[in-house]
Design a protein around this motif. Sequence first.
Motif, PDB file in Angstrom:
ATOM      1  N   ALA A   1       0.818  -1.214   0.000  1.00  0.00           N
ATOM      2  CA  ALA A   1       0.000   0.000   0.000  1.00  0.00           C
ATOM      3  C   ALA A   1       0.851   1.262   0.000  1.00  0.00           C
ATOM      4  CB  ALA A   1      -0.921  -0.013   1.212  1.00  0.00           C
ATOM      5  N   GLY A   2       1.988   1.227   0.704  1.00  0.00           N
ATOM      6  CA  GLY A   2       2.875   2.394   0.729  1.00  0.00           C
ATOM      7  C   GLY A   2       3.453   2.708  -0.631  1.00  0.00           C
ATOM      8  N   PHE A   3       3.848   1.675  -1.367  1.00  0.00           N
ATOM      9  CA  PHE A   3       4.381   1.838  -2.720  1.00  0.00           C
ATOM     10  C   PHE A   3       3.290   2.331  -3.654  1.00  0.00           C
ATOM     11  CE2 PHE A   3       5.709   0.784  -6.907  1.00  0.00           C
ATOM     12  CZ  PHE A   3       7.094   0.638  -6.918  1.00  0.00           C
ATOM     13  N   ALA A   4       2.127   1.655  -3.616  1.00  0.00           N
ATOM     14  CA  ALA A   4       1.046   1.993  -4.534  1.00  0.00           C
ATOM     15  C   ALA A   4       0.521   3.408  -4.313  1.00  0.00           C
ATOM     16  CB  ALA A   4      -0.098   0.989  -4.397  1.00  0.00           C
ATOM     17  N   SER A   5       0.581   3.891  -3.086  1.00  0.00           N
ATOM     18  CA  SER A   5       0.100   5.243  -2.786  1.00  0.00           C
ATOM     19  C   SER A   5       1.063   6.318  -3.273  1.00  0.00           C
ATOM     20  CB  SER A   5      -0.110   5.409  -1.283  1.00  0.00           C
ATOM     21  OG  SER A   5       1.133   5.425  -0.606  1.00  0.00           O
ATOM     22  N   GLY A   6       2.284   5.917  -3.629  1.00  0.00           N
ATOM     23  CA  GLY A   6       3.301   6.880  -4.051  1.00  0.00           C
ATOM     24  C   GLY A   6       4.082   7.466  -2.889  1.00  0.00           C
ATOM     25  N   ARG A   7       3.667   7.151  -1.660  1.00  0.00           N
ATOM     26  CA  ARG A   7       4.312   7.748  -0.490  1.00  0.00           C
ATOM     27  C   ARG A   7       5.742   7.246  -0.323  1.00  0.00           C
ATOM     28  NH1 ARG A   7       3.056  12.504   1.700  1.00  0.00           N
ATOM     29  NH2 ARG A   7       5.132  12.830   2.544  1.00  0.00           N
ATOM     30  N   GLU A   8       5.958   5.955  -0.556  1.00  0.00           N
ATOM     31  CA  GLU A   8       7.316   5.407  -0.444  1.00  0.00           C
ATOM     32  C   GLU A   8       8.232   6.012  -1.499  1.00  0.00           C
ATOM     33  OE1 GLU A   8       7.578   1.170  -0.471  1.00  0.00           O
ATOM     34  OE2 GLU A   8       6.089   0.928   1.125  1.00  0.00           O
ATOM     35  N   ILE A   9       7.736   6.089  -2.731  1.00  0.00           N
ATOM     36  CA  ILE A   9       8.556   6.642  -3.821  1.00  0.00           C
ATOM     37  C   ILE A   9       8.947   8.077  -3.503  1.00  0.00           C
ATOM     38  CG2 ILE A   9       8.604   7.220  -6.282  1.00  0.00           C
ATOM     39  CD1 ILE A   9       8.631   4.254  -5.766  1.00  0.00           C
ATOM     40  N   TRP A  10       7.980   8.868  -3.011  1.00  0.00           N
ATOM     41  CA  TRP A  10       8.290  10.252  -2.656  1.00  0.00           C
ATOM     42  C   TRP A  10       9.302  10.313  -1.507  1.00  0.00           C
ATOM     43  CZ3 TRP A  10       8.963  15.179  -3.002  1.00  0.00           C
ATOM     44  CH2 TRP A  10       9.087  15.936  -1.833  1.00  0.00           C
ATOM     45  N   GLU A  11       9.068   9.535  -0.483  1.00  0.00           N
ATOM     46  CA  GLU A  11       9.872   9.627   0.740  1.00  0.00           C
ATOM     47  C   GLU A  11      11.323   9.226   0.491  1.00  0.00           C
ATOM     48  OE1 GLU A  11      10.492  10.937   4.261  1.00  0.00           O
ATOM     49  OE2 GLU A  11       8.406  10.813   3.594  1.00  0.00           O
ATOM     50  N   PHE A  12      11.535   8.156  -0.258  1.00  0.00           N
ATOM     51  CA  PHE A  12      12.884   7.628  -0.427  1.00  0.00           C
ATOM     52  C   PHE A  12      13.596   8.146  -1.675  1.00  0.00           C
ATOM     53  CE2 PHE A  12      11.024   4.588   2.485  1.00  0.00           C
ATOM     54  CZ  PHE A  12      12.066   4.265   3.340  1.00  0.00           C
ATOM     55  N   PHE A  13      12.849   8.671  -2.671  1.00  0.00           N
ATOM     56  CA  PHE A  13      13.486   9.036  -3.937  1.00  0.00           C
ATOM     57  C   PHE A  13      13.121  10.438  -4.425  1.00  0.00           C
ATOM     58  CE2 PHE A  13      12.943   4.416  -3.813  1.00  0.00           C
ATOM     59  CZ  PHE A  13      14.277   4.022  -3.884  1.00  0.00           C
ATOM     60  N   THR A  14      11.855  10.681  -4.753  1.00  0.00           N
ATOM     61  CA  THR A  14      11.466  11.932  -5.403  1.00  0.00           C
ATOM     62  C   THR A  14      11.860  13.161  -4.607  1.00  0.00           C
ATOM     63  OG1 THR A  14       9.515  10.716  -6.213  1.00  0.00           O
ATOM     64  CG2 THR A  14       9.559  13.095  -6.586  1.00  0.00           C
ATOM     65  N   SER A  15      11.836  13.074  -3.290  1.00  0.00           N
ATOM     66  CA  SER A  15      12.163  14.232  -2.449  1.00  0.00           C
ATOM     67  C   SER A  15      13.603  14.686  -2.623  1.00  0.00           C
ATOM     68  CB  SER A  15      11.892  13.911  -0.975  1.00  0.00           C
ATOM     69  OG  SER A  15      12.656  12.796  -0.548  1.00  0.00           O
ATOM     70  N   TYR A  16      14.429  13.874  -3.296  1.00  0.00           N
ATOM     71  CA  TYR A  16      15.825  14.230  -3.546  1.00  0.00           C
ATOM     72  C   TYR A  16      16.027  14.888  -4.907  1.00  0.00           C
ATOM     73  CZ  TYR A  16      16.977  11.479   0.587  1.00  0.00           C
ATOM     74  OH  TYR A  16      17.056  11.010   1.875  1.00  0.00           O
ATOM     75  N   GLY A  17      14.949  15.130  -5.626  1.00  0.00           N
ATOM     76  CA  GLY A  17      15.054  15.798  -6.919  1.00  0.00           C
ATOM     77  C   GLY A  17      15.508  14.848  -8.017  1.00  0.00           C
TER      78      GLY A  17
ATOM     79  N   HIS B   1      19.383  18.890  -1.503  1.00  0.00           N
ATOM     80  CA  HIS B   1      20.738  19.242  -1.062  1.00  0.00           C
ATOM     81  C   HIS B   1      21.455  18.046  -0.430  1.00  0.00           C
ATOM     82  CE1 HIS B   1      18.087  19.655   2.391  1.00  0.00           C
ATOM     83  NE2 HIS B   1      19.137  19.543   3.187  1.00  0.00           N
ATOM     84  N   LEU B   2      20.743  16.930  -0.238  1.00  0.00           N
ATOM     85  CA  LEU B   2      21.331  15.731   0.355  1.00  0.00           C
ATOM     86  C   LEU B   2      21.653  14.697  -0.722  1.00  0.00           C
ATOM     87  CD1 LEU B   2      18.855  15.281   3.370  1.00  0.00           C
ATOM     88  CD2 LEU B   2      21.142  16.310   3.440  1.00  0.00           C
ATOM     89  N   LYS B   3      22.518  13.746  -0.387  1.00  0.00           N
ATOM     90  CA  LYS B   3      22.839  12.649  -1.301  1.00  0.00           C
ATOM     91  C   LYS B   3      21.754  11.579  -1.212  1.00  0.00           C
ATOM     92  CE  LYS B   3      26.804  14.305  -2.705  1.00  0.00           C
ATOM     93  NZ  LYS B   3      26.963  14.779  -4.102  1.00  0.00           N
ATOM     94  N   VAL B   4      21.390  11.023  -2.355  1.00  0.00           N
ATOM     95  CA  VAL B   4      20.278  10.076  -2.387  1.00  0.00           C
ATOM     96  C   VAL B   4      20.699   8.644  -2.064  1.00  0.00           C
ATOM     97  CG1 VAL B   4      20.457   9.459  -4.842  1.00  0.00           C
ATOM     98  CG2 VAL B   4      18.206   9.452  -3.720  1.00  0.00           C
ATOM     99  N   TRP B   5      21.979   8.305  -2.226  1.00  0.00           N
ATOM    100  CA  TRP B   5      22.370   6.891  -2.116  1.00  0.00           C
ATOM    101  C   TRP B   5      22.096   6.272  -0.738  1.00  0.00           C
ATOM    102  CZ3 TRP B   5      26.008   5.508   1.434  1.00  0.00           C
ATOM    103  CH2 TRP B   5      26.921   6.494   1.854  1.00  0.00           C
ATOM    104  N   PRO B   6      22.255   6.999   0.395  1.00  0.00           N
ATOM    105  CA  PRO B   6      21.889   6.358   1.672  1.00  0.00           C
ATOM    106  C   PRO B   6      20.401   5.995   1.745  1.00  0.00           C
ATOM    107  CG  PRO B   6      23.246   8.303   2.058  1.00  0.00           C
ATOM    108  CD  PRO B   6      22.811   8.350   0.630  1.00  0.00           C
ATOM    109  N   SER B   7      19.557   6.845   1.177  1.00  0.00           N
ATOM    110  CA  SER B   7      18.126   6.581   1.168  1.00  0.00           C
ATOM    111  C   SER B   7      17.810   5.366   0.293  1.00  0.00           C
ATOM    112  CB  SER B   7      17.364   7.806   0.656  1.00  0.00           C
ATOM    113  OG  SER B   7      15.974   7.590   0.689  1.00  0.00           O
ATOM    114  N   ALA B   8      18.506   5.243  -0.835  1.00  0.00           N
ATOM    115  CA  ALA B   8      18.281   4.114  -1.737  1.00  0.00           C
ATOM    116  C   ALA B   8      18.630   2.790  -1.059  1.00  0.00           C
ATOM    117  CB  ALA B   8      19.122   4.300  -3.004  1.00  0.00           C
TER     118      ALA B   8
END
Length: 337
Positions: A19-35, A173-180
């Motif tokens: 449900a978290g993935f399908a809602s887009g919330r996971e994608i935003w939280e871990f990836f999109t928020s990093y630009g 402004h942060l690096k995305v790799w730790p989130s990935a």
Amino acid sequence: MIKNGIKIGLTIMGTTIGAGFASGREIWEFFTSYGLQSLVGLMITLLLLLLSSMVILWLSWRFETENYYDILVLLMGTHLAKIFDWFIFLYLFSGSIVMFAGSGAIFEQWGNSMVLGVLLLAIPLWIVLARGVRGLISLNSVLMPIKMLMMIYVGTLFLMNDQEVASHFIREHLKVWPSAITYVAFNVISLLGVLSTIGKKIRSRGEIIFGSVVGTFGLGLIAFLMNLSLLRVPNVDHYEIPLFSIIPNQPIFRVFVSIILWLAIYTTALSNVHGIIFRVQKKFPFSTGKLSFVFLTLIAPISFVGFSNLIQFLYPLYGVLNLYVLSLIILYPFQQL
């Protein structure tokens, strides 16, 4: 090999697209928020997911494991495995809280009270749990392809509008790799729980490789579509459920998406709470009806913290805590050289 490999790939996808993935919330939280660097983060995640899936499947196939605990013992020994076994209980409990908050967020999206959304999830959950869980696997097998097709359709339709990328992201402004890496670690427990049970059905290494590639490719396609879409939504972080920011403004379609999301939340919550009760009943011989009532009463009030707040706090936290398990899985083949 191909038929069984596709089944394995679909299992990997179905396990990860909750449900978290399908809602887009996971994608935003871990990836999109990093630009725009989120695209690099997704590539890192997919590579690690591919490797993790192959190692877990190989361990399950080679040692004919029946559950995740068998693989935990192989990776870290009996004593640590017992500790992580209880940690998974907490994972299921907090995951249930997030699902309740998600149900409330869907009802809020339509101008209703969050309390109504929480109650309308709690009541049918208690009724089904008290009478016995039946048909859950069948419901999931029907929902999974619908969720996938819905996300692909919504993402493709939105990208066809040819909108520009938004100008500001809260973590650019942060690096995305730790989130990935954390995202893979967060999902590794779910993958362990499911993939550890299918080793006896695998006939060759080729099925493991093919199935892992199919699953990772499917996840990558959907994740990239969602991420590219959300990158084009100004202030997308203001949405409790980011998926609603990219779907067409058509009442019938929005109702359809809401129903599919709610059913995804329901099946995830049912699986989690059932897992909790199954574990507790090994220690305390209470009826399923009584235990489910107690746990649902405990879970529901905590969910009012909010869907986005819970995902923002709990999912990265579990990702960090699971880094040890992820590292053991990735490094296991090298220990055998």
